[in-house]
Design a protein around this motif. Structure first.
Motif, short mmCIF file in Angstrom:
data_model
loop_
_atom_site.label_atom_id
_atom_site.label_comp_id
_atom_site.label_asym_id
_atom_site.label_seq_id
_atom_site.Cartn_x
_atom_site.Cartn_y
_atom_site.Cartn_z
N ASP A 183 0.72 -1.20 0.14
CA ASP A 183 -0.07 0.08 -0.07
C ASP A 183 0.97 1.23 0.16
O ASP A 183 0.55 2.22 -0.65
CB ASP A 183 -0.93 0.16 1.39
CG ASP A 183 -2.19 -1.01 1.34
OD1 ASP A 183 -2.39 -1.56 0.05
OD2 ASP A 183 -2.51 -1.45 2.23
N HIS A 184 1.89 1.18 0.91
CA HIS A 184 2.97 2.32 0.96
C HIS A 184 3.40 2.58 -0.61
O HIS A 184 3.65 3.61 -1.02
CB HIS A 184 3.88 2.15 2.04
CG HIS A 184 5.15 3.14 1.93
ND1 HIS A 184 4.81 4.61 2.64
CD2 HIS A 184 6.30 3.37 1.38
CE1 HIS A 184 5.59 5.15 2.78
NE2 HIS A 184 6.83 4.68 1.70
N HIS A 227 2.29 1.83 -3.34
CA HIS A 227 1.17 2.41 -4.46
C HIS A 227 1.05 4.02 -4.13
O HIS A 227 1.13 4.78 -5.19
CB HIS A 227 0.10 1.69 -3.97
CG HIS A 227 -0.28 0.37 -4.62
ND1 HIS A 227 -1.10 -0.49 -4.11
CD2 HIS A 227 0.85 -0.40 -5.44
CE1 HIS A 227 -0.79 -1.51 -4.70
NE2 HIS A 227 0.42 -1.63 -5.41
N ARG A 228 1.26 4.14 -2.92
CA ARG A 228 1.23 5.73 -2.71
C ARG A 228 2.57 6.50 -3.21
O ARG A 228 2.38 7.64 -3.75
CB ARG A 228 0.76 6.02 -1.19
CG ARG A 228 -0.42 5.60 -0.90
CD ARG A 228 -0.89 6.12 0.78
NE ARG A 228 -0.01 5.78 1.71
CZ ARG A 228 -0.11 4.51 2.46
NH1 ARG A 228 -0.84 3.72 2.11
NH2 ARG A 228 0.74 4.22 3.23
N PRO A 267 3.51 5.30 -7.46
CA PRO A 267 2.17 4.75 -8.09
C PRO A 267 2.51 4.30 -9.64
O PRO A 267 1.92 3.65 -10.08
CB PRO A 267 1.50 6.15 -8.20
CG PRO A 267 2.59 7.47 -7.97
CD PRO A 267 3.10 6.93 -7.19
#
Length: 248
Positions: free
Chosen positions: A82-83, A85-86, A89
């Motif tokens: 998740d990190h 992806h942020r 990206p």
């Protein structure tokens, strides 16, 4: 086999860096794995165009490799993914277990760096990881591994200073070695910049060079070369191998 969700929760619970992906990113900022990997690829598979990295973490190394290759990253930890992806990206990073994941793609280069393989402790599951590597390797693909090949056996603790986004943290590190299981356990006691304290515990399976060779050959990889070295940093000195394999 432990379910991927349960395994991910366990690893995250026992490793402060996995609970704080931003801190993980900072601590890994001086990693040279990507450059080492790129050098090996230029030496052994200079025509490579595609790459998959198992245990890619937050994608810091993959971001460097993606400047040269078409890349996919896979990691067990949803928080790290998740990190990624942020923070990155543009990268193709997916949650998955290296023991079982299948991407239905075969690549020119398969990598497993950052000691990710060492978190797989069971012999059968190590074989499953190598089967995953083989399932994603084209003929003559290059497999690049970084994994401990010798334990840290000293008993006296060491102290390291770690830069974090909020200041310097002090980490006291102590190691234990279980010869029967070949598990090297690293106990860390953190004093964070705010004054809070935390503890975590990292358990890594040491695979000696001939063991790595047997696992590789059982998955139809030919060993090209192994090199030994030592690194320093948060974990203290580590014996590792950067192994180059080519799939027959």
């Amino acid at each position: 086999m432990t379910s991927p969700d349960t395994e991910a929760e366990h690893v995250e619970a026992t490793n402060l860096l996995y609970r704080d992906p931003a801190l993980y990113d900072v601590v890994q900022a001086d990693s040279t794995s990507a450059e080492m990997c790129r050098t090996l690829i230029e030496l052994h598979r200079p025509d490579a165009r595609t790459l998959v990295d198992f245990g890619c973490g937050t994608g810091r190394d993959l971001e460097i490799l993606a400047k040269r290759f078409e890349c996919i990253g896979v990691d067990l930890q949803p928080g790290l993914v998740d990190h990624a992806h942020r923070a990155r990206p543009a990268l193709d990073i997916r949650a998955g277990d290296m023991r079982t994941v299948r991407l239905d793609k075969r690549m020119d280069v398969v990598t497993c760096m950052g000691n990710s393989l060492a978190y797989v402790h069971d012999n059968e599951e190590i074989s499953q990881a190598f089967a995953t590597f083989a399932a994603h390797a084209r003929p003559s693909a290059l497999l690049v591994l970084c994994s401990p090949v010798a334990p840290i056996t000293r008993t006296e603790p060491t102290v390291a200073t770690v830069n974090t986004p909020s200041g310097s943290a002090t980490v006291t590190i102590r190691h234990e070695w279980d010869l029967r299981t070949q598990i090297n356990t690293m106990h860390r006691h953190w004093v964070l910049p705010c004054g809070d304290e935390a503890q975590d515990e990292i358990r890594r399976r040491v695979l000696f060079p001939r063991e790595l060779e047997r696992y590789a050959e059982s998955a139809d990889f030919e060993v090209l070369e192994m090199t030994d070295g030592t690194g320093t940093g948060l974990t203290g000195p580590i014996a590792y191998t950067m192994a180059r394999y080519t799939r027959r």
